[in-house]
Design a protein around this motif. Structure first.
Motif, PDB file in Angstrom:
ATOM      1  N   ASP A 118       0.820  -1.206   0.000  1.00  0.00           N
ATOM      2  CA  ASP A 118       0.000   0.000   0.000  1.00  0.00           C
ATOM      3  C   ASP A 118       0.858   1.261   0.000  1.00  0.00           C
ATOM      4  O   ASP A 118       0.487   2.275  -0.584  1.00  0.00           O
ATOM      5  N   ILE A 119       2.011   1.170   0.688  1.00  0.00           N
ATOM      6  CA  ILE A 119       2.913   2.313   0.813  1.00  0.00           C
ATOM      7  C   ILE A 119       4.348   1.818   0.621  1.00  0.00           C
ATOM      8  O   ILE A 119       4.735   0.779   1.166  1.00  0.00           O
ATOM      9  N   TYR A 120       5.124   2.582  -0.151  1.00  0.00           N
ATOM     10  CA  TYR A 120       6.539   2.288  -0.353  1.00  0.00           C
ATOM     11  C   TYR A 120       7.371   3.478   0.131  1.00  0.00           C
ATOM     12  O   TYR A 120       7.064   4.628  -0.204  1.00  0.00           O
ATOM     13  N   ILE A 121       8.413   3.186   0.892  1.00  0.00           N
ATOM     14  CA  ILE A 121       9.395   4.184   1.290  1.00  0.00           C
ATOM     15  C   ILE A 121      10.660   3.849   0.510  1.00  0.00           C
ATOM     16  O   ILE A 121      11.293   2.817   0.758  1.00  0.00           O
ATOM     17  N   ILE A 122      11.034   4.695  -0.447  1.00  0.00           N
ATOM     18  CA  ILE A 122      12.098   4.351  -1.377  1.00  0.00           C
ATOM     19  C   ILE A 122      13.241   5.360  -1.277  1.00  0.00           C
ATOM     20  O   ILE A 122      13.037   6.572  -1.432  1.00  0.00           O
ATOM     21  N   GLN A 123      14.440   4.852  -1.061  1.00  0.00           N
ATOM     22  CA  GLN A 123      15.626   5.682  -1.001  1.00  0.00           C
ATOM     23  C   GLN A 123      16.382   5.625  -2.334  1.00  0.00           C
ATOM     24  O   GLN A 123      16.346   4.628  -3.044  1.00  0.00           O
ATOM     25  N   GLU A 124      17.056   6.726  -2.633  1.00  0.00           N
ATOM     26  CA  GLU A 124      17.881   6.878  -3.845  1.00  0.00           C
ATOM     27  C   GLU A 124      17.055   6.838  -5.129  1.00  0.00           C
ATOM     28  O   GLU A 124      17.519   6.382  -6.170  1.00  0.00           O
ATOM     29  N   CYS A 125      15.837   7.330  -5.067  1.00  0.00           N
ATOM     30  CA  CYS A 125      14.983   7.374  -6.264  1.00  0.00           C
ATOM     31  C   CYS A 125      14.962   8.787  -6.838  1.00  0.00           C
ATOM     32  O   CYS A 125      15.173   9.771  -6.129  1.00  0.00           O
ATOM     33  N   GLU A 126      14.693   8.888  -8.141  1.00  0.00           N
ATOM     34  CA  GLU A 126      14.597  10.193  -8.776  1.00  0.00           C
ATOM     35  C   GLU A 126      13.240  10.827  -8.507  1.00  0.00           C
ATOM     36  O   GLU A 126      12.295  10.140  -8.151  1.00  0.00           O
ATOM     37  N   ASN A 127      13.189  12.122  -8.695  1.00  0.00           N
ATOM     38  CA  ASN A 127      11.970  12.883  -8.447  1.00  0.00           C
ATOM     39  C   ASN A 127      10.958  12.616  -9.564  1.00  0.00           C
ATOM     40  O   ASN A 127      11.178  13.008 -10.717  1.00  0.00           O
ATOM     41  N   PRO A 128       9.832  11.970  -9.267  1.00  0.00           N
ATOM     42  CA  PRO A 128       8.854  11.678 -10.326  1.00  0.00           C
ATOM     43  C   PRO A 128       8.320  12.936 -11.008  1.00  0.00           C
ATOM     44  O   PRO A 128       8.024  12.920 -12.201  1.00  0.00           O
ATOM     45  N   SER A 129       8.187  14.002 -10.256  1.00  0.00           N
ATOM     46  CA  SER A 129       7.599  15.228 -10.810  1.00  0.00           C
ATOM     47  C   SER A 129       8.472  15.836 -11.901  1.00  0.00           C
ATOM     48  O   SER A 129       7.973  16.593 -12.744  1.00  0.00           O
ATOM     49  N   GLN A 130       9.766  15.525 -11.892  1.00  0.00           N
ATOM     50  CA  GLN A 130      10.672  16.078 -12.898  1.00  0.00           C
ATOM     51  C   GLN A 130      11.246  14.999 -13.803  1.00  0.00           C
ATOM     52  O   GLN A 130      12.251  15.221 -14.486  1.00  0.00           O
ATOM     53  N   SER A 131      10.603  13.854 -13.817  1.00  0.00           N
ATOM     54  CA  SER A 131      11.046  12.763 -14.675  1.00  0.00           C
ATOM     55  C   SER A 131      10.390  12.866 -16.052  1.00  0.00           C
ATOM     56  O   SER A 131       9.245  13.315 -16.186  1.00  0.00           O
ATOM     57  N   ASN A 132      11.115  12.427 -17.069  1.00  0.00           N
ATOM     58  CA  ASN A 132      10.574  12.380 -18.425  1.00  0.00           C
ATOM     59  C   ASN A 132       9.963  11.028 -18.754  1.00  0.00           C
ATOM     60  O   ASN A 132       9.479  10.834 -19.876  1.00  0.00           O
TER      61      ASN A 132
END
Length: 236
Positions: free
Chosen positions: A25-39
């Motif tokens: 239901d919920i993921y806590i993810i480290q070292e991921c890119e920002n989805p809002s600025q992803s292409n």
């Protein structure tokens, strides 16, 4: 409810499909890119309901939830005595309980790197903790305690326990801090260098409603990251 934490080692846009199979239901993810600025359209579409922080759009800390879950960012301080600490991402889930995402960082600190960052965070935010889940990559274990430090891993665990917050893994498997039989991290993906440095802590309510704690199969996940996902499943 199922909550999973994972340090994806970057490029989550190429790996998020692996998380779909976990059905959390919920993921806590480290070292991921920002989805809002992803292409990457598919990544952005998967991450419709998220919160994210980071100094670089390519690598930060994110909380991702099913679309029907309400995420509300909490305005807790990320400074201690005028020094910033990182990375900590607090939020409220469904107007019900608190969730704190963690990715401890060296932060160029000569003395307070990693668990020291979390110790500092607790000094200014512990009073805010209520019914809470704390999960993430802490980069820490009691085996690295140093006797002349008052902010060791053991000290942080004790501080949390005094607030009624305990590690779900250690309670579920009845293991002591430092004696973990299930690693969450393999240094440089070397299966001969295992450590337990990823945790999910929870207040009493979550222990009372805990069904299961899972550390996934390292032989599968080691191909994607040096960290292995940790999940906690609750009945509520």
């Amino acid at each position: 409810m199922k909550i999973t934490t994972w340090n994806c080692a970057g490029a989550l846009r190429k790996k998020f499909h692996l998380l779909r199979d976990l059905d959390s239901d919920i993921y806590i993810i480290q070292e991921c890119e920002n989805p809002s600025q992803s292409n990457d359209f598919d990544y952005k579409n998967w991450a419709k309901n998220h919160l994210w922080i980071g100094d670089s759009i390519h690598k930060g800390l994110g909380i991702f939830a099913n679309i029907e879950i309400k995420l509300e960012r909490l305005n807790w301080t990320n400074t201690f005595k005028d020094n910033s600490v990182k990375y900590f991402l607090p939020c409220k889930i469904n107007n019900s309980f608190q969730l704190l995402g963690v990715w401890t960082h060296r932060n160029n600190s000569p003395n307070f790197g990693y668990i020291g960052q979390f110790w500092k965070y607790l000094q200014t935010n512990l009073e805010n903790f209520e019914e809470i889940i704390i999960g993430g990559d802490f980069n820490s274990n009691v085996i690295w305690d140093q006797w002349d430090r008052w902010w060791n891993h053991s000290d942080v665990v004790k501080t949390l326990e005094e607030k009624g917050i305990k590690s779900l893994y250690h309670e579920f498997f009845n293991e002591r801090q430092g004696d973990e039989k299930n690693p969450t991290f393999y240094h440089r993906k070397n299966l001969n260098k295992p450590y337990h440095i990823d945790y999910i802590f929870g207040s009493f309510f979550f222990h009372e409603n805990l069904i299961k704690v899972e550390i996934l199969d390292q032989k599968i996940w080691i191909h994607h990251s040096d960290h292995i996902p940790v999940s906690a499943i609750f009945q509520f």
